[in-house]
Design an enzyme around this catalytic site. Structure first.
Site, PDB file in Angstrom:
ATOM      1  N   HIS A 538       0.833  -1.203   0.000  1.00 54.90           N
ATOM      2  CA  HIS A 538       0.000   0.000   0.000  1.00 54.90           C
ATOM      3  C   HIS A 538       0.870   1.256   0.000  1.00 54.90           C
ATOM      4  CE1 HIS A 538      -3.559  -2.398   1.949  1.00 54.90           C
ATOM      5  NE2 HIS A 538      -3.371  -2.694   0.673  1.00 54.90           N
TER       6      HIS A 538
HETATM    7  C1  LIG Z   1       0.145  -7.594  -4.322  1.00 52.34           C
HETATM    8  C2  LIG Z   1      -0.803  -6.457  -4.045  1.00 52.34           C
HETATM    9  C3  LIG Z   1      -1.988  -6.709  -3.350  1.00 52.34           C
HETATM   10  C4  LIG Z   1      -2.871  -5.659  -3.081  1.00 52.34           C
HETATM   11  N1  LIG Z   1      -4.094  -5.947  -2.559  1.00 52.34           N
HETATM   12  C5  LIG Z   1      -5.023  -4.951  -2.476  1.00 52.34           C
HETATM   13  C6  LIG Z   1      -6.363  -5.234  -2.128  1.00 52.34           C
HETATM   14  O1  LIG Z   1      -6.748  -6.389  -1.927  1.00 52.34           O
HETATM   15  N2  LIG Z   1      -7.238  -4.200  -2.040  1.00 52.34           N
HETATM   16  C7  LIG Z   1      -6.860  -2.909  -2.260  1.00 52.34           C
HETATM   17  O2  LIG Z   1      -7.682  -2.005  -2.110  1.00 52.34           O
HETATM   18  N3  LIG Z   1      -5.591  -2.612  -2.611  1.00 52.34           N
HETATM   19  C8  LIG Z   1      -4.680  -3.601  -2.769  1.00 52.34           C
HETATM   20  N4  LIG Z   1      -3.423  -3.320  -3.213  1.00 52.34           N
HETATM   21  C9  LIG Z   1      -3.054  -1.922  -3.433  1.00 52.34           C
HETATM   22  C10 LIG Z   1      -3.563  -1.320  -4.727  1.00 52.34           C
HETATM   23  O3  LIG Z   1      -3.687  -2.278  -5.743  1.00 52.34           O
HETATM   24  C11 LIG Z   1      -2.623  -0.181  -5.150  1.00 52.34           C
HETATM   25  O4  LIG Z   1      -2.509   0.738  -4.086  1.00 52.34           O
HETATM   26  C12 LIG Z   1      -3.118   0.565  -6.384  1.00 52.34           C
HETATM   27  O5  LIG Z   1      -3.356  -0.334  -7.434  1.00 52.34           O
HETATM   28  C13 LIG Z   1      -2.104   1.622  -6.818  1.00 52.34           C
HETATM   29  O6  LIG Z   1      -2.603   2.328  -7.913  1.00 52.34           O
HETATM   30  P1  LIG Z   1      -1.733   3.413  -8.689  1.00 52.34           P
HETATM   31  O7  LIG Z   1      -2.541   3.896  -9.821  1.00 52.34           O
HETATM   32  O8  LIG Z   1      -1.205   4.420  -7.730  1.00 52.34           O
HETATM   33  O9  LIG Z   1      -0.441   2.628  -9.221  1.00 52.34           O
HETATM   34  P2  LIG Z   1      -0.361   1.271 -10.026  1.00 52.34           P
HETATM   35  O10 LIG Z   1      -1.676   0.650 -10.182  1.00 52.34           O
HETATM   36  O11 LIG Z   1       0.728   0.483  -9.405  1.00 52.34           O
HETATM   37  O12 LIG Z   1       0.093   1.729 -11.494  1.00 52.34           O
HETATM   38  C14 LIG Z   1       1.381   2.109 -11.841  1.00 52.34           C
HETATM   39  C15 LIG Z   1       1.649   1.622 -13.263  1.00 52.34           C
HETATM   40  O13 LIG Z   1       2.806   2.261 -13.770  1.00 52.34           O
HETATM   41  C16 LIG Z   1       3.607   1.319 -14.455  1.00 52.34           C
HETATM   42  N5  LIG Z   1       4.969   1.849 -14.424  1.00 52.34           N
HETATM   43  C17 LIG Z   1       5.795   1.999 -13.367  1.00 52.34           C
HETATM   44  N6  LIG Z   1       6.941   2.583 -13.755  1.00 52.34           N
HETATM   45  C18 LIG Z   1       6.818   2.816 -15.090  1.00 52.34           C
HETATM   46  C19 LIG Z   1       7.671   3.413 -16.058  1.00 52.34           C
HETATM   47  N7  LIG Z   1       8.868   3.886 -15.759  1.00 52.34           N
HETATM   48  N8  LIG Z   1       7.224   3.473 -17.344  1.00 52.34           N
HETATM   49  C20 LIG Z   1       6.006   2.978 -17.693  1.00 52.34           C
HETATM   50  N9  LIG Z   1       5.169   2.415 -16.811  1.00 52.34           N
HETATM   51  C21 LIG Z   1       5.573   2.347 -15.525  1.00 52.34           C
HETATM   52  C22 LIG Z   1       3.396   0.022 -13.718  1.00 52.34           C
HETATM   53  O14 LIG Z   1       3.703  -1.074 -14.546  1.00 52.34           O
HETATM   54  C23 LIG Z   1       1.915   0.123 -13.353  1.00 52.34           C
HETATM   55  O15 LIG Z   1       1.097  -0.427 -14.356  1.00 52.34           O
HETATM   56  C24 LIG Z   1      -2.528  -4.341  -3.478  1.00 52.34           C
HETATM   57  C25 LIG Z   1      -1.344  -4.098  -4.184  1.00 52.34           C
HETATM   58  C26 LIG Z   1      -0.487  -5.150  -4.483  1.00 52.34           C
HETATM   59  C27 LIG Z   1       0.770  -4.872  -5.266  1.00 52.34           C
END
Ligand SMILES: Cc1cc2nc3c(=O)[nH]c(=O)nc-3n(C[C@H](O)[C@H](O)[C@H](O)COP(=O)(O)OP(=O)(O)OC[C@H]3O[C@@H](n4cnc5c(N)ncnc54)[C@H](O)[C@@H]3O)c2cc1C
Length: 603
Positions: A538
């Site tokens: 998280h």
């Molecule tokens: C294993 C796991 C279990 C979880 N379980 C839960 C749950 O059950 N319930 C819940 O509410 N939350 C859960 N979470 C947390 C939640 O999924 C995340 O907090 C949320 O998805 C983050 O969203 P975001 O848009 O900030 O980033 P992300 O969804 O992580 O998106 C970032 C994206 O950027 C891409 N990226 C990174 N660097 C680069 C780059 N240099 N160039 C191009 N692309 C890049 C990555 O590949 C990714 O697709 C979990 C997370 C994980 C990892």
């Protein structure tokens, strides 16, 4: 023509908007922008592969395979040794596939408390402003308070088709005996001190994620002709014309080219660059682009474009422990047979067995101690409690959830059915950091989680309380057959807290008293916690939305300080933590960010 590509389409060297990262928030932003302005050319550059058709993404039962080392669709951010966790170097997995975290996570539907957003204290981001976005993102199929839920949004949230009733009932009854009753809806932004049967981002036997539910339906539907998604390409840095973001530089991800490096490429952005690479990815892109603390940039050999010292300075994560127990569950009530290979999962998928839609995580809770329990955790904890919790009665101290199976590799363990309990503690007092050490995308990072490093040891006391509370709950479940000792602290054999070495023949009596822990037991427990605490995945707050003088990186319209035309939309921006798993907040940020950008792009 818009669509999904693995190679940059010929001639696509300039678009209106570039979104760096096609994760949870990134997919939402791109989709909503494209709905509002179908003529606007939008390019997502995503480091991972397309998520469609991948069994580990599609079928919830396989979700734990996504955090196994080496998984293709996960990014593993490696930390430096940290004294407060026994000099361990922690590794934090994060989504690395189209859809980001939403495509690999554990699918628990969990929403922040209203007070969390209110305490962010940012104009336009109070809970009253955000509830419409929380509603807009979901089609809620659970019980509860209709006022805060949504009923026609893209993310379908349901109880799911499969649960293990025996453990679900037993957990709920056991928690109720300790004064935590079952509630119909603990995701109503207010309720705590209650348990709930899980609601999940699952429909039938399939995962619901940001790419599948927002992006894919729009690609090729004829109404979004200018929406482009380039997968398997990593953004290296943002390009600037003076201090105006003018495009991005990226490279084909060597992971998908047998490790072979191919030339970097550039695309220009006429109107906006949006960073959406997640709390672990976005600060690194910013620093490689010359936006950050000049000292850090100087050491990494990056020229400064804008001095923004807050970049990567305040890493936060929830702190997770998972404890294993022996149980009387049947083989189809845990995932042990599936993960140990005793059951062939391909066969289950082929016959669409309902178990493939199971998250193996049936009960969640938001709990906190009584004032007396808080006092017993010591004077420093009591002061923090009186200051931060007593006046905020809807803030939980711990989230305690069930997990039906052995939390890890069970090779060599007894072939019985395990039951586990996960606890994580929101609102950490400790802070870590995350920085580049070089402009090279593959260089090691200067990354510390900060776990248990807060001065007054408040965080570890929260985990002490969580350990004791979860153990009292699990001991009262009728499926309990004893602690699996290797995944519990090694209390002295003559202590009341000692764990049995063998599975028990039956449950404990109904009137079992609470375990009494001595000072020595507490010391053993704290040492154990330092040696075993891990990430809850998280990560947040690495580019927070706050005044620059307070370490902020973006303002309330998500604009990065010191530059123009550069925005952030992901979990880097929360200035405070949430009493929840974090996906819902990421979706909400995507929805809210889209509205901000739509308004700014008018005319
Ligand atoms: C294993 C796991 C279990 C979880 N379980 C839960 C749950 O059950 N319930 C819940 O509410 N939350 C859960 N979470 C947390 C939640 O999924 C995340 O907090 C949320 O998805 C983050 O969203 P975001 O848009 O900030 O980033 P992300 O969804 O992580 O998106 C970032 C994206 O950027 C891409 N990226 C990174 N660097 C680069 C780059 N240099 N160039 C191009 N692309 C890049 C990555 O590949 C990714 O697709 C979990 C997370 C994980 C990892």
């Amino acid at each position: 023509m818009g669509g999904l590509y693995k190679e940059l389409p010929e001639g696509l060297d300039e678009v209106d908007v570039i979104i760096a990262g096609g994760g949870t928030a990134g997919c939402v932003v791109a989709s909503r922008l494209s709905d509002a302005y179908p003529t606007l050319s939008i390019l997502i550059v995503e480091g991972g592969r397309d998520n469609r058709g991948l069994p580990n993404v599609t079928y919830p039962i396989l979700l734990l395979s996504n955090i196994l080392p080496g998984n293709t669709d996960t990014l593993f951010y490696e930390g430096i040794p940290e004294k407060a966790v026994g000099n361990r170097s922690l590794v934090v997995p994060s989504g690395g596939v189209l859809g980001g975290g939403s495509s690999i996570n554990l699918l628990t539907y969990s929403r922040a408390q209203a007070v969390d957003y209110d305490q962010w204290g940012v104009e336009g981001w109070f809970s009253k402003d955000l509830v419409p976005y929380l509603q807009r993102l979901e089609t809620y199929k659970g019980e509860g308070t209709p006022e805060t839920h949504g009923y026609s949004g893209p993310m379908l949230v349901t109880p799911g088709n499969y649960t293990a009733k025996a453990s679900e009932e037993a957990f709920i009854k056991a928690a109720a005996k300790l004064g935590y009753p079952e509630a119909r809806d603990i995701q109503d932004l207010e309720t705590i001190n209650a348990t709930q049967r899980n609601i999940r981002y699952v429909s039938g036997s399939k995962r619901q994620d940001a790419a599948s539910n927002y992006l894919h339906p729009r690609l090729g539907d004829g109404f979004h002709p200018n929406l482009y998604v380039l997968t398997q390409h990593q953004v290296i840095r943002v390009l600037f014309d003076g201090n105006k973001a003018s495009g991005v530089e990226f490279r084909p991800n060597p992971k998908f080219n047998n490790g072979v490096e191919r030339p970097v490429q550039r695309v220009s952005a006429k109107k906006l660059v949006v960073l959406s690479s997640g709390a672990l990815g976005t600060p690194l892109v910013l620093e490689r682009s010359g936006v950050g603390d000049p000292e850090i940039l100087g050491k990494a050999g990056v020229d400064v474009v804008a001095e923004v010292p807050g970049v990567g300075a305040e890493y936060q994560d929830h702190q997770l422990m998972t404890y294993a127990y022996y149980s009387s569950l049947l083989p189809n009530e845990t995932f042990d047979a599936i993960y140990s290979g005793r059951t062939n999962v391909d066969e289950l998928i082929k016959k669409d067995d309902p178990i493939i839609g199971w998250t193996a995580n049936d009960v969640c809770s938001k709990l906190r101690p009584s004032d007396e329990e808080a006092k017993a955790l010591g004077s420093a904890f009591e002061s923090a409690w009186n200051r931060d919790y007593k006046t905020n009665p809807t803030k939980p101290l711990a989230m305690i959830t069930s997990l039906n199976g052995f939390p890890g590799d069970s090779t060599g363990q007894l072939e019985v059915q395990y039951f586990s309990c996960s606890t994580f503690t929101p609102y950490p007092y400790s802070r870590g950091h995350l920085h580049i050490t070089s402009k090279d995308l593959d260089a090691s990072l200067d990354f510390a989680t900060g776990f248990f490093a807060d001065e007054d040891d408040i965080d570890i006391k929260k985990s002490v309380w969580s350990y004791k509370k979860q153990r009292e709950i699990i001991r009262r479940m009728d499926i309990y057959r004893g602690e699996f000792a290797p995944l519990h602290p090694a209390f002295a054999a003559d202590s009341d807290a000692a764990t049995p070495s063998e599975p028990l023949d039956g449950p404990l009596p109904d009137d079992v008293p609470d375990i009494v822990y001595t000072a020595e037991d507490d010391a053993v427990l704290e040492q154990w916690l330092r040696a075993h605490v891990g990430t809850t995945w998280h990560s947040l707050g690495t580019c927070k939305m706050a005044p620059k003088s307070e370490g902020g990186v973006v303002d309330s319209s998500l604009s990065v300080y010191g530059v123009e035309k550069l925005k952030i939309a992901d979990l880097s921006v929360p200035p405070g933590n949430v009493g929840a798993n974090t996906a819902n907040t990421a979706y909400m940020i995507g929805e809210k960010a889209a509205d901000i950008f739509i308004e700014e792009l008018k005319g």
